[in-house]
Design a protein around this motif. Structure first.
Motif, mmCIF file in Angstrom:
data_model
loop_
_atom_site.group_PDB
_atom_site.id
_atom_site.type_symbol
_atom_site.label_atom_id
_atom_site.label_comp_id
_atom_site.label_asym_id
_atom_site.label_seq_id
_atom_site.Cartn_x
_atom_site.Cartn_y
_atom_site.Cartn_z
ATOM 1 N N ARG A 183 3.798 6.819 2.205
ATOM 2 C CA ARG A 183 3.392 7.746 2.227
ATOM 3 C C ARG A 183 3.160 8.360 3.002
ATOM 4 O O ARG A 183 4.043 9.269 3.884
ATOM 5 N N GLU A 184 2.270 8.590 3.827
ATOM 6 C CA GLU A 184 1.204 8.816 4.806
ATOM 7 C C GLU A 184 2.166 8.835 6.423
ATOM 8 O O GLU A 184 2.115 9.212 6.857
ATOM 9 N N LEU A 185 3.120 7.157 6.746
ATOM 10 C CA LEU A 185 3.846 7.323 7.738
ATOM 11 C C LEU A 185 4.985 7.414 7.296
ATOM 12 O O LEU A 185 6.106 7.704 8.210
ATOM 13 N N GLY A 186 6.222 8.323 5.974
ATOM 14 C CA GLY A 186 7.005 8.006 6.178
ATOM 15 C C GLY A 186 7.714 7.178 5.747
ATOM 16 O O GLY A 186 9.062 7.417 6.626
ATOM 17 N N VAL A 187 7.520 6.181 5.416
ATOM 18 C CA VAL A 187 8.402 4.973 4.948
ATOM 19 C C VAL A 187 8.579 4.577 3.472
ATOM 20 O O VAL A 187 7.651 4.800 2.785
ATOM 21 N N GLY A 188 9.814 3.729 3.658
ATOM 22 C CA GLY A 188 9.496 3.795 1.708
ATOM 23 C C GLY A 188 8.201 2.295 1.875
ATOM 24 O O GLY A 188 8.179 3.032 0.232
ATOM 25 N N ARG A 189 7.753 1.387 1.883
ATOM 26 C CA ARG A 189 7.454 0.875 1.228
ATOM 27 C C ARG A 189 6.892 0.371 2.582
ATOM 28 O O ARG A 189 6.977 -0.127 3.866
ATOM 29 N N SER A 210 -9.064 0.435 10.468
ATOM 30 C CA SER A 210 -10.030 -0.453 9.444
ATOM 31 C C SER A 210 -11.033 0.125 7.909
ATOM 32 O O SER A 210 -10.921 -0.402 6.950
ATOM 33 N N ARG A 211 -11.117 1.296 7.984
ATOM 34 C CA ARG A 211 -11.494 2.357 6.967
ATOM 35 C C ARG A 211 -10.575 2.708 6.022
ATOM 36 O O ARG A 211 -10.777 2.195 4.616
ATOM 37 N N ALA A 212 -8.931 3.044 6.386
ATOM 38 C CA ALA A 212 -8.913 2.963 5.203
ATOM 39 C C ALA A 212 -8.028 2.114 4.493
ATOM 40 O O ALA A 212 -7.540 2.155 3.294
ATOM 41 N N LEU A 213 -8.011 0.718 5.532
ATOM 42 C CA LEU A 213 -7.567 -0.161 4.344
ATOM 43 C C LEU A 213 -8.580 -1.213 4.058
ATOM 44 O O LEU A 213 -8.447 -1.354 2.907
ATOM 45 N N LEU A 241 0.545 -1.346 0.109
ATOM 46 C CA LEU A 241 0.257 0.378 0.172
ATOM 47 C C LEU A 241 0.764 0.619 -0.161
ATOM 48 O O LEU A 241 1.530 1.684 0.908
ATOM 49 N N PRO A 242 0.936 1.790 -1.116
ATOM 50 C CA PRO A 242 2.747 3.138 -1.197
ATOM 51 C C PRO A 242 1.353 4.036 -0.372
ATOM 52 O O PRO A 242 2.416 4.949 -0.245
ATOM 53 N N ASP A 243 0.381 4.509 -0.690
ATOM 54 C CA ASP A 243 -0.197 5.410 -0.174
ATOM 55 C C ASP A 243 0.002 5.941 1.319
ATOM 56 O O ASP A 243 0.669 6.075 2.241
ATOM 57 N N LEU A 244 -0.293 4.495 1.891
ATOM 58 C CA LEU A 244 0.302 4.447 3.246
ATOM 59 C C LEU A 244 1.594 4.882 4.043
ATOM 60 O O LEU A 244 1.532 5.796 5.492
ATOM 61 N N THR A 292 11.347 -0.590 5.861
ATOM 62 C CA THR A 292 9.789 -1.409 4.972
ATOM 63 C C THR A 292 9.470 -1.445 6.367
ATOM 64 O O THR A 292 9.562 -2.033 7.333
ATOM 65 N N VAL A 293 8.224 -1.627 6.045
ATOM 66 C CA VAL A 293 6.546 -2.035 7.441
ATOM 67 C C VAL A 293 5.867 -3.085 7.306
ATOM 68 O O VAL A 293 5.479 -2.828 6.073
ATOM 69 N N VAL A 294 6.079 -3.933 7.617
ATOM 70 C CA VAL A 294 4.800 -4.690 8.018
ATOM 71 C C VAL A 294 3.524 -4.828 8.485
ATOM 72 O O VAL A 294 4.375 -4.876 9.753
ATOM 73 N N LEU A 295 2.639 -4.715 8.429
ATOM 74 C CA LEU A 295 1.362 -4.833 8.979
ATOM 75 C C LEU A 295 0.576 -6.098 9.105
ATOM 76 O O LEU A 295 0.482 -6.182 8.363
#
Length: 379
Positions: free
Chosen positions: A53-59, A312-315, A48-51, A356-359
């Motif tokens: 960018r929102e969180l200021g991370v690479g991927r 949840s809405r964002a996802l 999710l590239p948009d998220l 890189t962030v994994v949720l």
């Protein structure tokens, strides 16, 4: 656009030294067992590239557990492996076993997974008896019963349901298949934790295919009793050599037993309150999980129902079905990486702008009937 959130810093704990702690890995044969189950497939890892960018991370990637072995949550991984191990111990030389009842307590997903696996792996001689606490939605109770389980509704909390299940499992030809542990009851919960290893092995393969580097990144995991978090720590802290990702535990603010325990430096039960994050509404950490969480987690954060609903809405806007418990991972990551004090929290997590962030989205919306109702669970 991101939803508005509180301007106050979130409840937070950090221990950067956790990244250097190491433990033994999970058994290597768990994923091979799951791969042989009918209907097995790796769940999606969605970028999710948009998220990002929102969180200021690479991927940023979301591990989508909205459909796992035919159920809307990850729990079937642990339940199937534990049932397999129980039956293997009790099998005769011809592979049969005596009639057996699997007993467990649940706020929904674990109990349904145990009931499903009893029917799938054990044949007519294997049944399930599931205790559910007050506040579990009638639709969730009905889903467990539809798997063929006997269901007992408890007038009390999740911890009360666990106690009643443990009492019932003392009957002849019964065994407790609980995903939490306490002194003297550790082996079966340990098998359940081992079963979750498949989820993380899949992530490794999927990230390699995506060309992502998880080193010096972040993995966010929702925490109830802590068994999935224990599996997460086991996986990432058993890697030989090199840096290990930061691991972030996320809990409801009304049931933050891991955050409270980490802050105090000892297991600390908390009194829980109503929350839509029913699967995380646990006041006592698993005895088996605690040493792993104490030594292997970098940080813990607590979030509100409103935070989880916004996540949840964002996802959903990006095509990922995530119930309140699953969306907690995004809510907690937002709380950690944005708002007052974010610079200090990012430093504690070792996160740079290319990370890189994994949720871990542990359930889909189908797993949580509370989405249609106001929060009432005390489970």
């Amino acid at each position: 656009m991101p939803d508005k959130r509180s301007s106050a810093p979130p409840p937070w704990y950090a221990r950067p030294a956790a990244r250097t702690w190491r433990c033994a890995p999970a058994p290597a044969d768990v994923r091979a067992f799951h791969a042989e189950l009918p209907g097995y497939a790796a769940t999606p890892l969605v970028e999710l590239p948009d998220l990002a960018r929102e969180l200021g991370v690479g991927r940023l990637f979301v591990k989508d557990e909205s459909s796992r072995l035919g159920l809307p949550a990850f729990k079937a991984l642990g339940a199937s492996w534990a049932v397999h191990r129980v039956l293997a111990e009790r099998a005769t030389p011809h592979g049969a076993h005596a009639p057996l009842t699997l007993v467990t307590a649940t706020d929904g997903n674990h109990g349904r997974a145990v009931a499903r696996m009893a029917g799938r792996l054990g044949g007519p001689g294997l049944t399930a008896h599931v205790f559910v606490p007050q506040g579990v939605h009638p639709a969730a109770v009905a889903a467990i019963a539809a798997e063929g389980a006997q269901v007992t509704e408890v007038e009390g909390s999740y911890d009360d349901a666990v106690r009643q299940a443990a009492d019932a499992a003392r009957a002849p030809e019964a065994v407790l298949l609980q995903d939490s542990s306490w002194p003297g009851y550790e082996r079966i919960p340990g098998w359940i934790v081992e079963g979750y290893a498949t989820l993380f092995a899949e992530i490794d393969t999927q990230l390699t295919g995506a060309g992502a580097q998880l080193d010096a990144g972040l993995v966010a995991v929702p925490v109830g009793v802590g068994s999935l978090a224990q599996a997460c720590v086991t996986h990432y802290r058993s890697r030989p050599g090199g840096p290990s990702p930061a691991l972030l535990a996320v809990e409801p603010d009304c049931a933050a037993c891991a955050l409270e325990s980490l802050t105090r430096g000892e297991p600390t039960p908390v009194e829980t309150g109503p929350t839509t994050m029913a699967g995380l509404n646990c006041g006592t950490l698993s005895h088996l999980a605690w040493p792993y969480l104490r030594d292997g987690l970098d940080a813990a954060v607590a979030v509100t129902d409103a935070d989880s609903a916004a996540a949840s809405r964002a996802l959903a806007a990006h095509g990922v079905s995530s119930g309140p418990c699953g969306a907690a991972a995004l809510a907690g990551t937002r709380a950690a990486l944005t708002g007052p004090g974010a610079t200090e929290r990012r430093t504690a997590l070792g996160l740079g702008p290319a990370a890189t962030v994994v949720l871990l989205s542990t359930e889909g919306t189908a797993a949580n009937p509370h989405l249609a109702d106001p929060p009432t669970s005390t489970a």
